[in-house]
Scaffold this motif. Structure first.
Motif, PDB file in Angstrom:
ATOM      1  N   ARG A 137       0.811  -1.208   0.000  1.00 59.99           N
ATOM      2  CA  ARG A 137       0.000   0.000   0.000  1.00 59.99           C
ATOM      3  C   ARG A 137       0.851   1.268   0.000  1.00 59.99           C
ATOM      4  O   ARG A 137       0.412   2.308  -0.449  1.00 59.99           O
ATOM      5  CB  ARG A 137      -0.938   0.018   1.221  1.00 59.99           C
ATOM      6  CG  ARG A 137      -1.893  -1.164   1.290  1.00 59.99           C
ATOM      7  CD  ARG A 137      -2.848  -1.184   0.123  1.00 59.99           C
ATOM      8  NE  ARG A 137      -3.637   0.037   0.044  1.00 59.99           N
ATOM      9  CZ  ARG A 137      -4.442   0.348  -0.960  1.00 59.99           C
ATOM     10  NH1 ARG A 137      -4.529  -0.456  -1.993  1.00 59.99           N
ATOM     11  NH2 ARG A 137      -5.137   1.457  -0.950  1.00 59.99           N
ATOM     12  N   ILE A 138       2.065   1.180   0.545  1.00 59.86           N
ATOM     13  CA  ILE A 138       2.954   2.343   0.572  1.00 59.86           C
ATOM     14  C   ILE A 138       3.949   2.205  -0.570  1.00 59.86           C
ATOM     15  O   ILE A 138       4.724   1.253  -0.629  1.00 59.86           O
ATOM     16  CB  ILE A 138       3.692   2.444   1.919  1.00 59.86           C
ATOM     17  CG1 ILE A 138       2.682   2.623   3.053  1.00 59.86           C
ATOM     18  CG2 ILE A 138       4.690   3.590   1.895  1.00 59.86           C
ATOM     19  CD1 ILE A 138       3.312   2.673   4.428  1.00 59.86           C
ATOM     20  N   LYS A 139       3.939   3.151  -1.487  1.00 59.09           N
ATOM     21  CA  LYS A 139       4.753   3.045  -2.697  1.00 59.09           C
ATOM     22  C   LYS A 139       6.159   3.615  -2.531  1.00 59.09           C
ATOM     23  O   LYS A 139       7.078   3.220  -3.229  1.00 59.09           O
ATOM     24  CB  LYS A 139       4.046   3.756  -3.855  1.00 59.09           C
ATOM     25  CG  LYS A 139       2.632   3.264  -4.121  1.00 59.09           C
ATOM     26  CD  LYS A 139       2.601   1.779  -4.431  1.00 59.09           C
ATOM     27  CE  LYS A 139       1.185   1.301  -4.727  1.00 59.09           C
ATOM     28  NZ  LYS A 139       1.136  -0.145  -4.979  1.00 59.09           N
ATOM     29  N   SER A 140       6.328   4.550  -1.635  1.00 59.43           N
ATOM     30  CA  SER A 140       7.625   5.194  -1.449  1.00 59.43           C
ATOM     31  C   SER A 140       8.567   4.287  -0.658  1.00 59.43           C
ATOM     32  O   SER A 140       8.245   3.852   0.455  1.00 59.43           O
ATOM     33  CB  SER A 140       7.451   6.527  -0.717  1.00 59.43           C
ATOM     34  OG  SER A 140       8.711   7.049  -0.338  1.00 59.43           O
ATOM     35  N   ASN A 141       9.744   4.002  -1.221  1.00 63.72           N
ATOM     36  CA  ASN A 141      10.712   3.155  -0.526  1.00 63.72           C
ATOM     37  C   ASN A 141      11.233   3.817   0.742  1.00 63.72           C
ATOM     38  O   ASN A 141      11.528   3.132   1.731  1.00 63.72           O
ATOM     39  CB  ASN A 141      11.886   2.828  -1.458  1.00 63.72           C
ATOM     40  CG  ASN A 141      11.495   1.864  -2.564  1.00 63.72           C
ATOM     41  OD1 ASN A 141      10.612   1.034  -2.390  1.00 63.72           O
ATOM     42  ND2 ASN A 141      12.148   1.986  -3.713  1.00 63.72           N
ATOM     43  N   ASN A 142      11.372   5.138   0.723  1.00 62.32           N
ATOM     44  CA  ASN A 142      11.847   5.844   1.916  1.00 62.32           C
ATOM     45  C   ASN A 142      10.850   5.714   3.060  1.00 62.32           C
ATOM     46  O   ASN A 142      11.223   5.467   4.215  1.00 62.32           O
ATOM     47  CB  ASN A 142      12.086   7.322   1.590  1.00 62.32           C
ATOM     48  CG  ASN A 142      13.282   7.522   0.662  1.00 62.32           C
ATOM     49  OD1 ASN A 142      14.207   6.708   0.636  1.00 62.32           O
ATOM     50  ND2 ASN A 142      13.258   8.599  -0.107  1.00 62.32           N
ATOM     51  N   ILE A 143       9.571   5.885   2.734  1.00 63.58           N
ATOM     52  CA  ILE A 143       8.538   5.756   3.776  1.00 63.58           C
ATOM     53  C   ILE A 143       8.468   4.309   4.266  1.00 63.58           C
ATOM     54  O   ILE A 143       8.310   4.045   5.458  1.00 63.58           O
ATOM     55  CB  ILE A 143       7.167   6.218   3.248  1.00 63.58           C
ATOM     56  CG1 ILE A 143       7.223   7.710   2.890  1.00 63.58           C
ATOM     57  CG2 ILE A 143       6.074   5.951   4.270  1.00 63.58           C
ATOM     58  CD1 ILE A 143       5.935   8.258   2.329  1.00 63.58           C
ATOM     59  N   ARG A 144       8.583   3.365   3.330  1.00 65.47           N
ATOM     60  CA  ARG A 144       8.602   1.958   3.719  1.00 65.47           C
ATOM     61  C   ARG A 144       9.701   1.691   4.737  1.00 65.47           C
ATOM     62  O   ARG A 144       9.488   1.043   5.767  1.00 65.47           O
ATOM     63  CB  ARG A 144       8.836   1.076   2.489  1.00 65.47           C
ATOM     64  CG  ARG A 144       7.622   0.829   1.614  1.00 65.47           C
ATOM     65  CD  ARG A 144       8.012  -0.085   0.474  1.00 65.47           C
ATOM     66  NE  ARG A 144       6.884  -0.387  -0.397  1.00 65.47           N
ATOM     67  CZ  ARG A 144       6.966  -1.140  -1.479  1.00 65.47           C
ATOM     68  NH1 ARG A 144       8.148  -1.648  -1.822  1.00 65.47           N
ATOM     69  NH2 ARG A 144       5.907  -1.390  -2.215  1.00 65.47           N
ATOM     70  N   MET A 145      10.901   2.202   4.434  1.00 65.92           N
ATOM     71  CA  MET A 145      12.033   1.960   5.314  1.00 65.92           C
ATOM     72  C   MET A 145      11.808   2.587   6.686  1.00 65.92           C
ATOM     73  O   MET A 145      12.103   1.969   7.725  1.00 65.92           O
ATOM     74  CB  MET A 145      13.312   2.518   4.679  1.00 65.92           C
ATOM     75  CG  MET A 145      14.574   2.217   5.483  1.00 65.92           C
ATOM     76  SD  MET A 145      14.853   0.440   5.675  1.00 65.92           S
ATOM     77  CE  MET A 145      15.102  -0.034   3.951  1.00 65.92           C
ATOM     78  N   MET A 146      11.268   3.792   6.728  1.00 61.61           N
ATOM     79  CA  MET A 146      10.998   4.458   7.995  1.00 61.61           C
ATOM     80  C   MET A 146       9.980   3.669   8.824  1.00 61.61           C
ATOM     81  O   MET A 146      10.149   3.482  10.031  1.00 61.61           O
ATOM     82  CB  MET A 146      10.479   5.874   7.742  1.00 61.61           C
ATOM     83  CG  MET A 146      11.519   6.835   7.185  1.00 61.61           C
ATOM     84  SD  MET A 146      10.801   8.447   6.767  1.00 61.61           S
ATOM     85  CE  MET A 146      10.120   8.932   8.347  1.00 61.61           C
ATOM     86  N   VAL A 147       8.940   3.190   8.155  1.00 62.95           N
ATOM     87  CA  VAL A 147       7.906   2.425   8.860  1.00 62.95           C
ATOM     88  C   VAL A 147       8.462   1.109   9.378  1.00 62.95           C
ATOM     89  O   VAL A 147       8.180   0.696  10.513  1.00 62.95           O
ATOM     90  CB  VAL A 147       6.693   2.181   7.937  1.00 62.95           C
ATOM     91  CG1 VAL A 147       5.687   1.247   8.605  1.00 62.95           C
ATOM     92  CG2 VAL A 147       6.020   3.495   7.568  1.00 62.95           C
ATOM     93  N   VAL A 148       9.272   0.424   8.556  1.00 66.59           N
ATOM     94  CA  VAL A 148       9.857  -0.851   8.973  1.00 66.59           C
ATOM     95  C   VAL A 148      10.755  -0.663  10.185  1.00 66.59           C
ATOM     96  O   VAL A 148      10.691  -1.428  11.153  1.00 66.59           O
ATOM     97  CB  VAL A 148      10.645  -1.488   7.806  1.00 66.59           C
ATOM     98  CG1 VAL A 148      11.495  -2.650   8.303  1.00 66.59           C
ATOM     99  CG2 VAL A 148       9.695  -1.959   6.719  1.00 66.59           C
TER     100      VAL A 148
END
Length: 314
Positions: A137-148
């Motif tokens: 659902r989250i397309k941005s890799n930067n946001i993905r990394m922050m969330v992870v």
């Protein structure tokens, strides 16, 4: 091998809610959308009831002691519903431009409730939902990394600080290791699995018939006592339950229904409902590894099929 009372038990105790199925098929589209939100709100009704029956958070506030929620018998099913509801809230939080505060509040309540919810599959279901949301659902890799990173950090802190979560994870690892041992497992559930596997080997095509698992299990020496496990009609694994009792024919029919569900979900016009139909069924199937959910919660299976087929304008 089945028992006559199984039919009355199956139809009149566990499947009464299936009488509501006609409502699904004749509901207008705008009412169908309300059904999904009604499903989400019903999970919060369960949380409210837990405060009366014995909520771990209230116990912690009163005594300072961590404990599971008490007197909520079918906690695996509760975990399935709460995980699906969490995903619904997450995708609507992402798609809605207004009313985000109520959604955030509901998401936080579900996450807090998880800490005190009994059942390891509830924990796995939540983790699966969050991982699915992050990577699809989250397309941005930067946001993905922050969330992870945030998620891993919070999970690690909870594991260290909360004995409920740490004991749940440790027990899961211990029991999983017994799957590869030739000795009699200490877990009753794993013993059930071995009984079902033997049933499959003896009648792989047609199975032993409805209710046969209980009959054969109760004739197994180390499982034939008067414990709570004595009355169980299923294997605590839907796939083994279906194959051992209904044979490869019944198992294949179930697999076909699931395949058609996912095939239909791909063509839903509204992305939110497409994701709910897909993720909801995945969570259901995931929990089928540790419980016989078609047997105990067939209504939810039918509801997910309804989401797939009918959440689009006529």
């Amino acid at each position: 091998d089945g028992t006559p009372e199984f039919i009355s038990y199956e139809l009149f105790k566990n499947k009464k809610l299936l009488l509501a199925i006609p409502i699904f098929f004749y509901a207008k589209y705008h009412l169908r959308k309300l059904v999904l939100w009604s499903y989400v709100l019903s999970t919060f009704v369960g949380i409210v009831i837990s405060f009366y029956l014995g909520n771990g958070l209230i116990h912690l506030i009163n005594t300072g002691e961590f404990t599971y929620n008490e007197n909520i018998r079918i906690y695996i099913i509760t975990g399935v519903h709460n995980a699906i509801a969490l995903f619904v809230l997450l995708i609507f939080f992402k798609s809605e431009n207004e009313s985000k505060l109520p959604l955030i509040s509901m998401i936080l309540i579900l996450c807090l409730y998880l800490i005190f919810q009994n059942g390891r599959m509830a924990l796995i279901s939540y983790l699966f939902v969050i991982a699915y949301f992050i990577f699809l659902r989250i397309k941005s890799n930067n946001i993905r990394m922050m969330v992870v990173i945030t998620f891993i950090s919070v999970s690690s802190l909870l594991y260290i600080a909360n004995p409920l979560l740490s004991s749940r994870v440790d027990r899961l690892i211990h029991e999983s290791s017994q799957l590869f041992s030739n000795e009699q497992p200490s877990s009753v559930r794993l013993s059930f699995y071995k009984v079902s596997i033997d049933m499959i080997k003896s009648a792989p095509i047609f199975g032993h018939g409805p209710g046969s698992f209980r009959t054969i299990k109760n004739n197994t020496p180390h499982l034939s006592d008067d414990s709570d496990w004595y009355v169980h009609y299923h294997t605590h694994n839907e796939y083994l339950t279906l194959w051992s009792q209904y044979g490869l024919i019944g198992f294949s029919l179930f697999s076909l229904i699931v395949f058609l569900h996912f095939s239909k979900a791909r063509h839903l016009k509204e992305d939110e409902y497409k994701q709910v139909a897909t993720l909801g069924m995945l969570v259901f199937l995931l929990n089928c590894f540790t419980d016989s959910l078609v047997f105990t919660d067939g209504f939810t299976f039918v509801f997910l099929l309804f989401v797939t087929k009918y959440f689009q304008p006529s």
